[in-house]
Every structure is written in C-alpha cells, then in structure tokens.
Design a protein around this motif. Structure first.
Motif, short mmCIF file in Angstrom:
data_model
loop_
_atom_site.label_atom_id
_atom_site.label_comp_id
_atom_site.label_asym_id
_atom_site.label_seq_id
_atom_site.Cartn_x
_atom_site.Cartn_y
_atom_site.Cartn_z
N GLY A 38 -102.03 -47.53 -32.93
CA GLY A 38 -103.28 -48.12 -33.39
C GLY A 38 -103.48 -47.95 -34.88
O GLY A 38 -102.76 -47.22 -35.56
N GLY A 39 -104.48 -48.63 -35.39
CA GLY A 39 -104.77 -48.57 -36.82
C GLY A 39 -105.18 -47.19 -37.28
O GLY A 39 -104.81 -46.75 -38.36
N VAL A 40 -105.96 -46.48 -36.45
CA VAL A 40 -106.42 -45.15 -36.84
C VAL A 40 -105.25 -44.18 -36.91
O VAL A 40 -105.15 -43.38 -37.84
CB VAL A 40 -107.49 -44.66 -35.84
N VAL A 41 -104.36 -44.25 -35.94
CA VAL A 41 -103.21 -43.36 -35.92
C VAL A 41 -102.29 -43.65 -37.11
O VAL A 41 -101.81 -42.73 -37.77
CB VAL A 41 -102.43 -43.51 -34.59
N LYS A 42 -102.08 -44.92 -37.42
CA LYS A 42 -101.22 -45.29 -38.53
C LYS A 42 -101.82 -44.84 -39.85
O LYS A 42 -101.12 -44.31 -40.72
CB LYS A 42 -100.98 -46.80 -38.54
N ARG A 43 -103.13 -45.03 -40.01
CA ARG A 43 -103.78 -44.61 -41.26
C ARG A 43 -103.76 -43.10 -41.41
O ARG A 43 -103.54 -42.58 -42.51
CB ARG A 43 -105.21 -45.12 -41.30
N SER A 44 -103.97 -42.37 -40.31
CA SER A 44 -103.97 -40.92 -40.42
C SER A 44 -102.57 -40.40 -40.73
O SER A 44 -102.42 -39.46 -41.51
CB SER A 44 -104.52 -40.28 -39.15
N ALA A 45 -101.54 -41.00 -40.15
CA ALA A 45 -100.17 -40.60 -40.48
C ALA A 45 -99.87 -40.91 -41.94
O ALA A 45 -99.21 -40.12 -42.63
CB ALA A 45 -99.18 -41.32 -39.57
#
Length: 82
Positions: A22-29
């Motif tokens: 998801g977008g949140v996981v990608k941004r946090s990584a």
C-alpha cells in the motif's frame, strides 16, 4: 495408453501473494531508507572530521557504503516501475 484426466487448473495463489504494498507502507519504507542514508552519511562525515579517522578506515568506509546503498534504494523506490 495412458488415460487423460481432467484438465488441470492453476492453483489459487495464496492470500499473501495477492496483497499489494500500500501507499502508506511504501512511503514509510521510503522515509526509513532515506533516514538511514542520511544518518549513515552523517556518521561517515563525523568519523572523518571529529573522529580523526582516515578516509580508508573501516569506521568511515562502512557507513559511507551503507549510505550509498540506502540512497540507491531510495532512488529505486522513487523511480517508475516498468
């Protein structure tokens, strides 16, 4: 003289393979990798200036290589997927 059975259907994919990042996981990584790259670069600069280590010392080379690797990962994640 073998008898042909019913056609085989592809097995269903396990549930964990169908979940996309998801977008949140990608941004946090992306944020974590960027912070690691900046932190390791800062550590390498600190060891050269304040720590009085040589540029070829492993105290400088290891964090510098890590910063380059994490920086590369950031740019790879920012680029378009083809």
């Amino acid at each position: 003289m073998s008898e042909a059975g019913p056609p085989r259907t592809p097995a269903e994919r396990p549930r964990f393979e169908t979940i996309r990042m998801g977008g949140v996981v990608k941004r946090s990584a992306l944020v974590i990798y960027a912070l690691l790259a900046v932190g390791l670069a800062g550590l390498a600069v600190y060891m050269v200036t304040i720590g009085q280590r040589d540029m070829t010392s492993m105290y400088v080379a290891a964090p510098a290589i890590g910063a380059l690797w994490f920086g590369l990962r950031v740019f790879m994640m920012l680029g378009p997927r083809t």
